[in-house]
Write a protein that holds these residues in place. Structure first.
Motif, PDB file in Angstrom:
ATOM      1  N   ALA A 188      -0.751   8.704  15.138  1.00  0.00           N
ATOM      2  CA  ALA A 188      -1.660   8.848  13.992  1.00  0.00           C
ATOM      3  C   ALA A 188      -2.322   7.522  13.628  1.00  0.00           C
ATOM      4  O   ALA A 188      -3.200   7.487  12.775  1.00  0.00           O
ATOM      5  N   GLN A 189      -1.860   6.435  14.248  1.00  0.00           N
ATOM      6  CA  GLN A 189      -2.442   5.124  13.949  1.00  0.00           C
ATOM      7  C   GLN A 189      -3.067   4.556  15.217  1.00  0.00           C
ATOM      8  O   GLN A 189      -2.749   4.971  16.319  1.00  0.00           O
TER       9      GLN A 189
ATOM     10  N   ARG B 146       7.945  15.332   0.374  1.00  0.00           N
ATOM     11  CA  ARG B 146       7.200  14.396   1.214  1.00  0.00           C
ATOM     12  C   ARG B 146       7.409  14.683   2.702  1.00  0.00           C
ATOM     13  O   ARG B 146       6.518  14.424   3.518  1.00  0.00           O
TER      14      ARG B 146
ATOM     15  N   VAL C  20      -5.320   3.877  -3.885  1.00  0.00           N
ATOM     16  CA  VAL C  20      -4.639   2.677  -3.374  1.00  0.00           C
ATOM     17  C   VAL C  20      -5.572   1.462  -3.478  1.00  0.00           C
ATOM     18  O   VAL C  20      -5.166   0.388  -3.936  1.00  0.00           O
TER      19      VAL C  20
ATOM     20  N   LEU D 211       1.338   9.909  -5.665  1.00  0.00           N
ATOM     21  CA  LEU D 211       1.845  11.274  -5.466  1.00  0.00           C
ATOM     22  C   LEU D 211       3.110  11.548  -6.277  1.00  0.00           C
ATOM     23  O   LEU D 211       3.972  12.322  -5.853  1.00  0.00           O
TER      24      LEU D 211
ATOM     25  N   LEU E 297       5.009  17.415   3.534  1.00  0.00           N
ATOM     26  CA  LEU E 297       3.634  16.898   3.590  1.00  0.00           C
ATOM     27  C   LEU E 297       3.427  16.060   4.854  1.00  0.00           C
ATOM     28  O   LEU E 297       2.390  16.156   5.515  1.00  0.00           O
ATOM     29  N   ALA E 298       4.448  15.261   5.189  1.00  0.00           N
ATOM     30  CA  ALA E 298       4.353  14.456   6.420  1.00  0.00           C
ATOM     31  C   ALA E 298       4.199  15.372   7.635  1.00  0.00           C
ATOM     32  O   ALA E 298       3.385  15.100   8.530  1.00  0.00           O
TER      33      ALA E 298
ATOM     34  N   ARG F 175       3.738  10.431  14.742  1.00  0.00           N
ATOM     35  CA  ARG F 175       3.429   9.433  13.709  1.00  0.00           C
ATOM     36  C   ARG F 175       2.821   8.179  14.325  1.00  0.00           C
ATOM     37  O   ARG F 175       1.901   7.593  13.764  1.00  0.00           O
TER      38      ARG F 175
ATOM     39  N   ALA G 188       0.825  -1.216   0.000  1.00  0.00           N
ATOM     40  CA  ALA G 188       0.000   0.000   0.000  1.00  0.00           C
ATOM     41  C   ALA G 188       0.856   1.262   0.000  1.00  0.00           C
ATOM     42  O   ALA G 188       0.498   2.269  -0.636  1.00  0.00           O
ATOM     43  N   ASP G 189       2.001   1.214   0.693  1.00  0.00           N
ATOM     44  CA  ASP G 189       2.863   2.411   0.731  1.00  0.00           C
ATOM     45  C   ASP G 189       3.392   2.750  -0.665  1.00  0.00           C
ATOM     46  O   ASP G 189       3.518   3.912  -1.022  1.00  0.00           O
TER      47      ASP G 189
ATOM     48  N   VAL H 278      -5.959  14.253   3.092  1.00  0.00           N
ATOM     49  CA  VAL H 278      -5.014  13.535   2.212  1.00  0.00           C
ATOM     50  C   VAL H 278      -5.468  12.078   2.054  1.00  0.00           C
ATOM     51  O   VAL H 278      -5.423  11.521   0.949  1.00  0.00           O
TER      52      VAL H 278
ATOM     53  N   ARG I  29      -4.783  15.260   7.689  1.00  0.00           N
ATOM     54  CA  ARG I  29      -4.501  13.848   7.417  1.00  0.00           C
ATOM     55  C   ARG I  29      -5.719  13.195   6.753  1.00  0.00           C
ATOM     56  O   ARG I  29      -5.601  12.484   5.761  1.00  0.00           O
TER      57      ARG I  29
ATOM     58  N   ARG J  14       2.638   6.063  -2.737  1.00  0.00           N
ATOM     59  CA  ARG J  14       3.769   6.833  -3.264  1.00  0.00           C
ATOM     60  C   ARG J  14       3.558   7.113  -4.760  1.00  0.00           C
ATOM     61  O   ARG J  14       3.755   8.224  -5.238  1.00  0.00           O
TER      62      ARG J  14
ATOM     63  N   ILE K   9       0.528  16.445   7.697  1.00  0.00           N
ATOM     64  CA  ILE K   9      -0.550  15.485   8.002  1.00  0.00           C
ATOM     65  C   ILE K   9      -0.387  14.782   9.346  1.00  0.00           C
ATOM     66  O   ILE K   9      -1.364  14.353   9.928  1.00  0.00           O
ATOM     67  N   PHE K  10       0.854  14.695   9.835  1.00  0.00           N
ATOM     68  CA  PHE K  10       1.012  14.025  11.132  1.00  0.00           C
ATOM     69  C   PHE K  10       0.844  14.983  12.314  1.00  0.00           C
ATOM     70  O   PHE K  10       0.908  14.568  13.462  1.00  0.00           O
TER      71      PHE K  10
HETATM   72  C1  LIG Z   1       2.866  11.715   4.382  1.00  0.00           C
HETATM   73  C2  LIG Z   1       3.703  10.950   3.399  1.00  0.00           C
HETATM   74  C3  LIG Z   1       3.912  11.746   2.107  1.00  0.00           C
HETATM   75  C4  LIG Z   1       5.069  10.680   4.074  1.00  0.00           C
HETATM   76  O1  LIG Z   1       5.865   9.928   3.194  1.00  0.00           O
HETATM   77  P1  LIG Z   1       7.109   9.061   3.722  1.00  0.00           P
HETATM   78  O2  LIG Z   1       7.870   8.676   2.490  1.00  0.00           O
HETATM   79  O3  LIG Z   1       7.812   9.799   4.799  1.00  0.00           O
HETATM   80  O4  LIG Z   1       6.479   7.790   4.424  1.00  0.00           O
HETATM   81  P2  LIG Z   1       5.813   6.486   3.772  1.00  0.00           P
HETATM   82  O5  LIG Z   1       4.830   6.861   2.721  1.00  0.00           O
HETATM   83  O6  LIG Z   1       6.871   5.514   3.400  1.00  0.00           O
HETATM   84  O7  LIG Z   1       4.931   5.943   5.002  1.00  0.00           O
HETATM   85  C5  LIG Z   1       5.619   5.380   6.114  1.00  0.00           C
HETATM   86  C6  LIG Z   1       4.614   4.926   7.126  1.00  0.00           C
HETATM   87  O8  LIG Z   1       3.898   6.044   7.625  1.00  0.00           O
HETATM   88  C7  LIG Z   1       2.651   5.574   8.080  1.00  0.00           C
HETATM   89  N1  LIG Z   1       1.592   6.403   7.456  1.00  0.00           N
HETATM   90  C8  LIG Z   1       1.543   6.884   6.195  1.00  0.00           C
HETATM   91  N2  LIG Z   1       0.400   7.563   5.997  1.00  0.00           N
HETATM   92  C9  LIG Z   1      -0.284   7.488   7.159  1.00  0.00           C
HETATM   93  C10 LIG Z   1      -1.540   7.985   7.579  1.00  0.00           C
HETATM   94  N3  LIG Z   1      -2.323   8.663   6.760  1.00  0.00           N
HETATM   95  N4  LIG Z   1      -1.922   7.723   8.851  1.00  0.00           N
HETATM   96  C11 LIG Z   1      -1.149   7.019   9.690  1.00  0.00           C
HETATM   97  N5  LIG Z   1       0.053   6.524   9.357  1.00  0.00           N
HETATM   98  C12 LIG Z   1       0.460   6.749   8.108  1.00  0.00           C
HETATM   99  C13 LIG Z   1       2.545   4.115   7.649  1.00  0.00           C
HETATM  100  O9  LIG Z   1       2.902   3.271   8.717  1.00  0.00           O
HETATM  101  C14 LIG Z   1       3.562   3.990   6.587  1.00  0.00           C
HETATM  102  O10 LIG Z   1       4.046   2.647   6.486  1.00  0.00           O
HETATM  103  C15 LIG Z   1       3.025   9.567   3.036  1.00  0.00           C
HETATM  104  O11 LIG Z   1       3.075   8.697   4.128  1.00  0.00           O
HETATM  105  C16 LIG Z   1       1.597   9.727   2.567  1.00  0.00           C
HETATM  106  O12 LIG Z   1       1.373  10.104   1.441  1.00  0.00           O
HETATM  107  N6  LIG Z   1       0.613   9.401   3.463  1.00  0.00           N
HETATM  108  C17 LIG Z   1      -0.788   9.550   3.109  1.00  0.00           C
HETATM  109  C18 LIG Z   1      -1.296   8.366   2.358  1.00  0.00           C
HETATM  110  C19 LIG Z   1      -1.543   7.203   3.278  1.00  0.00           C
HETATM  111  O13 LIG Z   1      -2.473   7.201   4.090  1.00  0.00           O
HETATM  112  N7  LIG Z   1      -0.685   6.166   3.161  1.00  0.00           N
HETATM  113  C20 LIG Z   1      -0.775   4.969   3.969  1.00  0.00           C
HETATM  114  C21 LIG Z   1      -0.879   3.763   3.102  1.00  0.00           C
HETATM  115  S1  LIG Z   1      -2.370   3.735   2.161  1.00  0.00           S
END
Ligand SMILES: CC(C)(COP(=O)(O)OP(=O)(O)OC[C@H]1O[C@@H](n2cnc3c(N)ncnc32)[C@H](O)[C@@H]1O)[C@@H](O)C(=O)NCCC(=O)NCCS
Ligand SMILES: Nc1ncnc2c1ncn2[C@@H]1O[C@H](COP(=O)(O)OP(=O)(O)OP(=O)(O)O)[C@@H](O)[C@H]1O
Length: 244
Positions: free
Chosen positions: A205-206, A113, A138, A82, A116-117, A202, A74-75, A130, A127, A79, A120-121
């Motif tokens: 957020a989960q 990114r 996804v 975006l 953006l992180a 972070r 899913a990550d 997004v 959040r 990615r 949203i965090f």
């Molecule tokens: C904020 C972003 C750009 C940060 O990118 P970055 O390269 O630093 O992190 P990456 O995408 O590898 O994510 C790393 C981890 O962050 C956590 N995470 C990502 N998005 C979220 C979210 N919306 N809520 C909680 N945790 C999240 C997950 O555990 C994920 O494995 C990216 O995480 C993103 O686009 N998030 C929104 C989309 C989303 O919800 N993705 C989760 C999988 S569907």
């Protein structure tokens, strides 16, 4: 706005399809007490989830490399959604402007990114905004990939927000990769160079792992060594065959 409404409607429909008790697959609201949906088709679909930095990718990679299982992530789909020039990237740039534009970029503009992180965090409303943009994209990627892989006996789906987004109905088996919050924090800081505050944001957020544990079919304890984690996978992989 029309596209966003359409995307939101698509996701709600997916949630309804996967879990009839779902009212909105995007929600990160408190859990319902209804049983989690599962995939009951002929293919085994191992959903690997956990907390941020608990070790999902490490487990997914091991299953893919050591057991030659197809791996859907899913990550990676998020990615891809975006990349520079995509509709979702344009929407994000429209909402946050230069604050999320990669410095020194021309056309199409890439997203920063990290910026953006940071948004949203630290802000749940942003959040959610997004997520309503990215999660339907996804979900569609999973649908397409699973259709392509329908002849495979077993596939692995890595989905960090599996429970939060009510996507358990995609999976026949849900494996939770577990460790303690301080370990998550430590691993996040070491891997991504975050501050303690950023790491804690972070994690917050989960759903906490203690809330996810009872919902999983298998909990892999990844609080010990990598070898111990691999051993637990080996102990459980034998039962993972195509359904009769
Ligand atoms: C904020 C972003 C750009 C940060 O990118 P970055 O390269 O630093 O992190 P990456 O995408 O590898 O994510 C790393 C981890 O962050 C956590 N995470 C990502 N998005 C979220 C979210 N919306 N809520 C909680 N945790 C999240 C997950 O555990 C994920 O494995 C990216 O995480 C993103 O686009 N998030 C929104 C989309 C989303 O919800 N993705 C989760 C999988 S569907
Ligand atoms: N058992 C372990 N002991 C020590 N470090 C580990 C262990 N398992 C994983 N790690 C390390 O912890 C970090 C997070 O692991 P990994 O990237 O697999 O987690 P993740 O759950 O996929 O993370 P994210 O939610 O950010 O996608 C990585 O640097 C990884 O090498």
């Amino acid at each position: 706005m029309g596209r966003q409404r359409e995307a939101s409607a698509e996701l709600t429909a997916l949630g309804d399809k996967l879990n009839t008790s779902s009212t909105n697959a995007m929600t990160t609201e408190p859990p319902t007490t209804v049983p989690q949906a599962r995939w009951h088709g002929p293919q085994r679909r191992i959903g690997v989830t956990g907390g941020i930095a608990s070790g999902k990718s490490s487990v997914g990679l091991y299953l893919s490399e050591q057991h030659a299982l197809p791996l859907l992530d899913a990550d990676i789909y998020a990615r891809d959604a975006l990349v520079a020039g995509s509709a979702a990237t344009m929407a994000v740039l429209q909402r946050y402007g230069n604050a999320v534009a990669e410095a020194g970029q021309c056309n199409p503009v890439s997203l920063d990114r990290i910026a953006l992180a940071n948004i949203i965090f630290s802000d749940v409303e942003e959040r959610r905004w997004v997520e309503q943009l990215i999660h339907p994209i996804v979900a569609k990627r999973f649908d397409v990939a699973l259709a392509d892989l329908s002849a495979e006996a077993v596939v692995v789906l890595m989905i960090p927000l599996l429970f939060e987004a009510k996507l358990t109905g995609l999976c026949s088996d849900v494996w939770l990769v577990d460790c303690s919050p301080p370990q998550q924090c430590q691993r996040l800081i070491a891997r991504d160079g975050l501050t303690l505050q950023e790491a804690e944001q972070r994690i917050a957020a989960q759903w906490p792992l203690e809330r996810k544990r009872p919902l999983a079919d298998l909990v892999i304890d990844n609080s010990g060594t990598v070898e111990s984690c691999h051993q637990q996978i080996e102990q459980n992989i034998n039962g993972i065959q195509k359904r009769a």
